[in-house]
Design a protein around this motif. Structure first.
Motif, mmCIF file in Angstrom:
data_model
loop_
_atom_site.group_PDB
_atom_site.id
_atom_site.type_symbol
_atom_site.label_atom_id
_atom_site.label_comp_id
_atom_site.label_asym_id
_atom_site.label_seq_id
_atom_site.Cartn_x
_atom_site.Cartn_y
_atom_site.Cartn_z
ATOM 1 N N ALA A 187 -1.120 9.074 -2.663
ATOM 2 C CA ALA A 187 -1.876 7.877 -2.255
ATOM 3 C C ALA A 187 -3.228 7.827 -2.957
ATOM 4 O O ALA A 187 -3.609 6.826 -3.549
ATOM 5 N N GLY B 9 0.854 -1.180 0.000
ATOM 6 C CA GLY B 9 0.000 0.000 0.000
ATOM 7 C C GLY B 9 0.887 1.226 0.000
ATOM 8 O O GLY B 9 2.111 1.105 -0.146
ATOM 9 N N SER B 10 0.288 2.383 0.191
ATOM 10 C CA SER B 10 1.105 3.595 0.188
ATOM 11 C C SER B 10 2.026 3.674 1.398
ATOM 12 O O SER B 10 3.089 4.270 1.317
ATOM 13 N N SER B 11 1.620 3.093 2.508
ATOM 14 C CA SER B 11 2.493 3.187 3.692
ATOM 15 C C SER B 11 3.861 2.598 3.388
ATOM 16 O O SER B 11 4.883 3.251 3.606
ATOM 17 N N ILE C 214 1.761 16.403 -0.725
ATOM 18 C CA ILE C 214 0.655 15.436 -0.707
ATOM 19 C C ILE C 214 -0.375 15.789 -1.771
ATOM 20 O O ILE C 214 -0.879 16.915 -1.817
ATOM 21 N N CYS D 275 1.649 7.493 8.109
ATOM 22 C CA CYS D 275 2.781 6.692 7.624
ATOM 23 C C CYS D 275 4.083 7.494 7.625
ATOM 24 O O CYS D 275 5.160 6.930 7.803
ATOM 25 N N SER E 251 -1.701 4.486 -3.860
ATOM 26 C CA SER E 251 -2.333 3.262 -3.361
ATOM 27 C C SER E 251 -3.185 2.707 -4.490
ATOM 28 O O SER E 251 -4.204 3.304 -4.839
ATOM 29 N N ASP F 215 3.434 12.259 -2.244
ATOM 30 C CA ASP F 215 2.553 11.231 -1.684
ATOM 31 C C ASP F 215 1.208 11.377 -2.400
ATOM 32 O O ASP F 215 0.369 12.185 -2.036
ATOM 33 N N GLN G 212 -0.214 12.035 6.388
ATOM 34 C CA GLN G 212 -0.788 10.781 6.853
ATOM 35 C C GLN G 212 0.195 10.147 7.849
ATOM 36 O O GLN G 212 1.412 10.391 7.780
ATOM 37 N N HIS H 248 -5.064 0.447 -4.205
ATOM 38 C CA HIS H 248 -6.350 0.073 -3.593
ATOM 39 C C HIS H 248 -7.194 1.283 -3.190
ATOM 40 O O HIS H 248 -8.235 1.114 -2.573
ATOM 41 N N LYS H 249 -6.751 2.485 -3.530
ATOM 42 C CA LYS H 249 -7.640 3.642 -3.334
ATOM 43 C C LYS H 249 -8.266 3.951 -4.694
ATOM 44 O O LYS H 249 -9.006 3.134 -5.213
ATOM 45 N N THR I 109 -5.052 13.701 3.514
ATOM 46 C CA THR I 109 -5.972 12.757 4.139
ATOM 47 C C THR I 109 -7.111 13.453 4.892
ATOM 48 O O THR I 109 -8.250 13.018 4.835
ATOM 49 N N GLY J 54 -3.768 15.107 -2.294
ATOM 50 C CA GLY J 54 -4.938 14.556 -1.632
ATOM 51 C C GLY J 54 -4.659 14.376 -0.152
ATOM 52 O O GLY J 54 -4.418 13.255 0.308
HETATM 53 C C1 LIG Z 1 -4.085 6.443 2.678
HETATM 54 C C2 LIG Z 1 -2.887 7.300 2.656
HETATM 55 C C3 LIG Z 1 -1.629 6.774 2.975
HETATM 56 C C4 LIG Z 1 -1.450 5.352 3.428
HETATM 57 O O1 LIG Z 1 -1.825 4.493 2.406
HETATM 58 P P1 LIG Z 1 -2.144 2.942 2.612
HETATM 59 O O2 LIG Z 1 -2.298 2.468 1.214
HETATM 60 O O3 LIG Z 1 -3.390 2.869 3.405
HETATM 61 O O4 LIG Z 1 -0.985 2.332 3.319
HETATM 62 C C5 LIG Z 1 -0.543 7.607 2.876
HETATM 63 N N1 LIG Z 1 -0.675 8.889 2.504
HETATM 64 C C6 LIG Z 1 -1.878 9.435 2.191
HETATM 65 C C7 LIG Z 1 -1.938 10.858 1.754
HETATM 66 C C8 LIG Z 1 -3.024 8.657 2.270
HETATM 67 O O5 LIG Z 1 -4.217 9.187 1.964
#
Ligand SMILES: *Cc1c(COP(=O)(O)O)cnc(C)c1O
Length: 455
Positions: free
Chosen positions: A238, A117-119, A201, A158, A266, A236, A156, A268-269, A205, A203
């Motif tokens: 994500a 994932g993004s983390s 970033i 992470c 991500s 980032d 986020q 998965h987003k 969070t 988007g």
């Molecule tokens: C969701 C998100 C993350 C973490 O992503 P995962 O795929 O849930 O690990 C990191 N940075 C931003 C900006 C996010 O929205």
């Protein structure tokens, strides 16, 4: 009871369904697969309805063909590139497609990998920044004791983890009413020779807003002219890295900006794949220090790997490729446009309700936040509204904004593909109903108790 007699028992009349289940100790004896299935199935049934979860960015629905592919690929381990060379090849196709989508100058010369994932992708991006900085400093004979990373206070979690786990000092730039996102303003105060990079970033969070990457890069250009410090940017993306290319194609936030050395997203987003797949790509091979890459020989072949995990499901990567083929650019654009339209519709509906003021209006990714209108005296909070909506099945979190706006509470909706206008109308109706209920019963709502859970 011997096992032969209980396997003809009717459902829910069998041992473990009709008797307590051992929960904290491994039971001495096995149970029927049907019984174990039923127990796990029933317990998981108590989870919320994922489609009504407007807190998460992560995909909760894919079509039947994707589901079929998933079932065919449950057993594939992405690290076994020798056993599954085609899955490995498909991972590379996806990386090339993303590199092209993000305007890498030479997509075939980028380096990248899939992640959980993004983390994980952000950790790898951060590690590359740190190692690059270390190698440059060592060459000059200067100290590598105190690396720092500059980013918005609204990052986020992470990134906080990255700094904590890998001994990097986080330097958070606060947000304010005038500077709702990191925009380059006052950036110089946070940057010095020990800065390994700046995170931008796409988007945020908390609110879904984009940070203006070009403006941040311009501020860093001026800083470089003045001080000689050449500070790289990691984006980032994500959520936004799979939205901006389709909804805001003119916006330069990606490798079109030279200072952007790496980007994560991500899958998965808004890549629209089930959890967990993420991606990270470096602009050129030079941006990813070779000293971070391991060669493993024990799976057969010689396989370079840069990842925190070793074994990991390969199926989500096949699903990402399925989406890329199935949707193409036009398909992604159609889906993200439909999603964004529902988000803006919801934002307008909420803005029209007297107690609420929008923080942003889903202009960037299909995410927006609102606060209680200031000035009016409300006897209830957004936490109360969040609790009331939860009773209807909707998950819509309320939380404080980060430093320096921590006194402002917002509530946020993340619109994902699958939230139709029809469901959006039901949601607006439910919000209206709960606002009426809260206004009538406000004195009965115990104010401190709602605070207790959220601080
Ligand atoms: C969701 C998100 C993350 C973490 O992503 P995962 O795929 O849930 O690990 C990191 N940075 C931003 C900006 C996010 O929205």
């Amino acid at each position: 009871m011997d096992t032969d007699s209980f396997d003809i028992n009717p459902l829910f009349a069998r041992p473990c369904e009709a008797t307590p289940v051992p929960r904290t100790k491994l039971a001495a004896e096995p149970m029927l697969p049907e019984t174990a299935y039923q127990i796990v199935h029933d317990e998981a049934m108590l989870d919320g309805n994922a489609r009504l979860n407007l807190a998460t960015f992560v995909t909760t629905w894919m079509d039947d063909h994707a589901n079929r592919l998933y079932a065919e690929a449950f057993d594939k381990n992405i690290i076994d590139k020798d056993e599954y060379p085609q899955t490995a090849a498909i991972e590379t196709y996806c990386l090339r497609m993303l590199a092209e989508l993000w305007h890498a100058p030479h997509p075939a010369q980028t380096l990248g990998c899939s992640t959980t994932g993004s983390s994980e992708a952000c950790m790898l991006g951060g590690l590359a920044l740190k190692r690059r900085w270390q190698e440059a400093r060592k060459k000059k004979g200067t100290s590598i004791d105190k690396p720092n990373l500059v980013m918005s206070a609204a990052v986020q979690v992470c990134w906080e983890k990255f700094c904590n786990y890998f001994d990097v000092e986080p330097r958070y730039v606060p947000i304010s009413a005038e500077h709702k996102v990191l925009d380059g303003h006052g950036l110089d105060d946070y940057i010095d020779e020990n800065t390994i990079g700046v995170v931008a970033i796409m988007g945020v969070t908390y609110t879904g807003m984009y940070e203006p990457v070009a403006q941040i890069a311009a501020a860093l250009d001026i800083l470089q002219d003045r001080t000689g410090l050449d500070v790289p940017i990691h984006v980032d993306g994500a959520s936004g890295a799979m939205v901006a290319p389709f909804l805001q194609p003119e916006l330069a936030w990606d490798f079109r900006i030279e200072r952007v050395q790496s980007i994560n997203t991500s899958g998965h987003k808004y890549g629209l794949v089930y959890p967990g797949v993420g991606w990270v790509i470096w602009r050129t091979a030079a941006a990813l220090p070779q000293s971070l890459v391991f060669d493993v020989s024990y799976l057969g072949g010689d396989m370079p790997t840069f990842a925190l995990n070793f074994s990991r499901p390969g199926a989500p990567i096949l699903l990402q490729y399925y989406n890329f083929l199935r949707f193409g650019k036009r398909g992604y654009k159609a889906i993200q446009t439909a999603t964004a339209e529902v988000a803006r519709y919801l934002a307008r509906g909420i803005a029209a309700m007297e107690p609420f003021t929008l923080w942003n209006a889903a202009e960037d990714i299909p995410v927006f936040a609102w606060q209680l209108t200031t000035g009016a005296d409300h006897l209830w909070t957004l936490y109360d509204l969040s609790d009331r909506l939860r009773m209807q099945g909707w998950q819509i979190p309320a939380y404080p904004l980060p430093t320096d706006l921590q006194d402002i509470t917002v509530q946020r909706i993340v619109v994902r593909s699958g939230l139709s206008y029809d469901l959006a109308d039901r949601l607006l109706d439910d919000i209206k109903k709960q606002v009426v209920w809260l206004s009538r019963n406000a004195s009965a709502v115990e104010q401190p108790s709602t605070q207790r859970f959220h601080h």
